[in-house]
Design a protein around this motif. Sequence first.
Motif, short mmCIF file in Angstrom:
data_model
loop_
_atom_site.label_atom_id
_atom_site.label_comp_id
_atom_site.label_asym_id
_atom_site.label_seq_id
_atom_site.Cartn_x
_atom_site.Cartn_y
_atom_site.Cartn_z
N ALA A 176 0.85 -1.20 0.00
CA ALA A 176 0.00 0.00 0.00
C ALA A 176 0.88 1.24 0.00
CB ALA A 176 -0.91 0.01 1.23
N GLN A 177 0.34 2.33 -0.53
CA GLN A 177 1.00 3.63 -0.48
C GLN A 177 0.04 4.63 0.11
OE1 GLN A 177 2.30 4.74 -4.42
NE2 GLN A 177 4.28 3.71 -4.14
N LYS A 178 0.58 5.62 0.80
CA LYS A 178 -0.25 6.68 1.35
C LYS A 178 -0.24 7.84 0.37
CE LYS A 178 -1.43 9.29 5.43
NZ LYS A 178 -1.08 9.66 6.80
N TRP A 179 -1.42 8.12 -0.21
CA TRP A 179 -1.59 9.22 -1.12
C TRP A 179 -2.30 10.35 -0.39
CZ3 TRP A 179 -3.13 6.95 -6.58
CH2 TRP A 179 -2.10 6.11 -7.02
N GLU A 180 -2.60 11.43 -1.11
CA GLU A 180 -3.19 12.62 -0.47
C GLU A 180 -4.47 12.28 0.29
OE1 GLU A 180 -2.77 12.46 -3.85
OE2 GLU A 180 -0.90 13.56 -4.05
N ASP A 181 -5.27 11.39 -0.27
CA ASP A 181 -6.56 11.08 0.35
C ASP A 181 -6.58 9.76 1.09
OD1 ASP A 181 -6.26 9.81 -2.06
OD2 ASP A 181 -8.32 10.11 -2.73
N GLY A 182 -5.42 9.22 1.42
CA GLY A 182 -5.37 8.02 2.25
C GLY A 182 -4.56 6.90 1.63
N TRP A 183 -4.62 5.74 2.27
CA TRP A 183 -3.87 4.58 1.83
C TRP A 183 -4.58 3.90 0.67
CZ3 TRP A 183 0.93 3.34 3.41
CH2 TRP A 183 1.41 3.97 4.57
N ILE A 184 -3.79 3.46 -0.31
CA ILE A 184 -4.33 2.79 -1.49
C ILE A 184 -3.50 1.53 -1.75
CG2 ILE A 184 -2.94 4.21 -3.05
CD1 ILE A 184 -5.30 4.03 -5.03
N ILE A 185 -4.17 0.45 -2.16
CA ILE A 185 -3.48 -0.81 -2.42
C ILE A 185 -2.89 -0.74 -3.83
CG2 ILE A 185 -3.70 -3.32 -2.51
CD1 ILE A 185 -4.29 -1.97 0.27
N THR A 186 -1.57 -0.98 -3.92
CA THR A 186 -0.88 -0.87 -5.20
C THR A 186 -0.50 -2.21 -5.79
OG1 THR A 186 1.25 -0.63 -4.08
CG2 THR A 186 0.05 1.40 -4.59
N ALA A 187 -0.38 -3.24 -4.98
CA ALA A 187 0.00 -4.57 -5.48
C ALA A 187 -0.55 -5.62 -4.53
CB ALA A 187 1.51 -4.69 -5.59
N PHE A 188 -0.85 -6.79 -5.08
CA PHE A 188 -1.37 -7.89 -4.28
C PHE A 188 -0.76 -9.17 -4.84
CE2 PHE A 188 -4.19 -11.26 -3.08
CZ PHE A 188 -4.54 -10.93 -1.79
N THR A 189 -0.10 -9.96 -3.98
CA THR A 189 0.57 -11.16 -4.42
C THR A 189 0.12 -12.36 -3.61
OG1 THR A 189 2.52 -9.81 -4.92
CG2 THR A 189 2.83 -12.20 -4.88
N PRO A 190 -0.68 -13.25 -4.22
CA PRO A 190 -1.06 -14.48 -3.52
C PRO A 190 0.07 -15.50 -3.63
CG PRO A 190 -2.09 -14.42 -5.66
CD PRO A 190 -1.32 -13.13 -5.52
N ASP A 191 0.22 -16.35 -2.65
CA ASP A 191 1.25 -17.39 -2.66
C ASP A 191 0.58 -18.71 -2.31
OD1 ASP A 191 3.42 -19.03 -2.50
OD2 ASP A 191 4.55 -17.81 -1.08
N GLY A 192 0.03 -19.37 -3.31
CA GLY A 192 -0.67 -20.63 -3.10
C GLY A 192 0.22 -21.72 -2.53
N ALA A 193 1.55 -21.57 -2.69
CA ALA A 193 2.45 -22.58 -2.16
C ALA A 193 2.68 -22.41 -0.66
CB ALA A 193 3.79 -22.50 -2.90
N GLN A 194 2.36 -21.24 -0.14
CA GLN A 194 2.57 -20.99 1.29
C GLN A 194 1.24 -21.04 2.01
OE1 GLN A 194 4.67 -17.36 2.11
NE2 GLN A 194 4.70 -17.69 4.32
N GLN A 195 0.91 -22.22 2.53
CA GLN A 195 -0.37 -22.38 3.20
C GLN A 195 -0.31 -21.83 4.62
OE1 GLN A 195 -2.38 -26.10 2.44
NE2 GLN A 195 -1.10 -26.47 0.65
N CYS A 196 -1.45 -21.49 5.17
CA CYS A 196 -1.48 -20.89 6.49
C CYS A 196 -2.65 -21.47 7.30
CB CYS A 196 -1.64 -19.39 6.38
SG CYS A 196 -3.01 -18.84 5.35
#
Length: 196
Positions: A176-196
């Motif tokens: 996420a990055q903080k822009w003038e009007d708040g935090w915005i999600i810039t990238a999302f990376t799923p990792d199906g090999a890393q179970q939780c």
Amino acid sequence: MTDRQTRPGPGVMALCTAVGLSLALTGCGGGSDDARPQTLPSKASSAASASTSADPDAAEKAAVLASYSSMWAEQMKAYRKASAEGTELERYVTADALGQFRNDLDRMRTAGTVVRGDLVHDDTTVTAVDMDAQTPTATVQDCLDISKWQTYSTKKNEVLPMPSAQPLRYVATATAQKWEDGWIITAFTPDGAQQC
């Protein structure tokens, strides 16, 4: 078009892939009219609240989690009807991510799929915050649970089975990055090999 929609983002968010269901369907899909927002578990917000006095970045971390949660709520609204119409997704993602999201929705409409069920978030935490960067950044780690997620075919009027190799719980990381009007999600990376 808003400023957020025209600004380039540093990463592309694979929203459909984010929940790991692109193997199960063409697009992201399931389909109830239930547009109930999917929020992060209360323990994530409780942890942020409890650490406010001890952590100087606690307020920023809480704001990051709020944006992340809102992004998912808007995303799920769109997935439930295979359309971004009536959602506020562009408030929470970059232009690149929004374009990918719209492509995913187009694939869903073509395949005749929508989302039903729930996507559960567990142990969602902000693992890093850099408020000293030229554009402040943060990293979110999430455990996605898709065991109650369903892909529904509106053409066949049935729930489509998940691939047998599909993990039901796995780690995903968001930037996420903080822009003038708040935090915005810039990238999302799923990792199906890393179970939780």
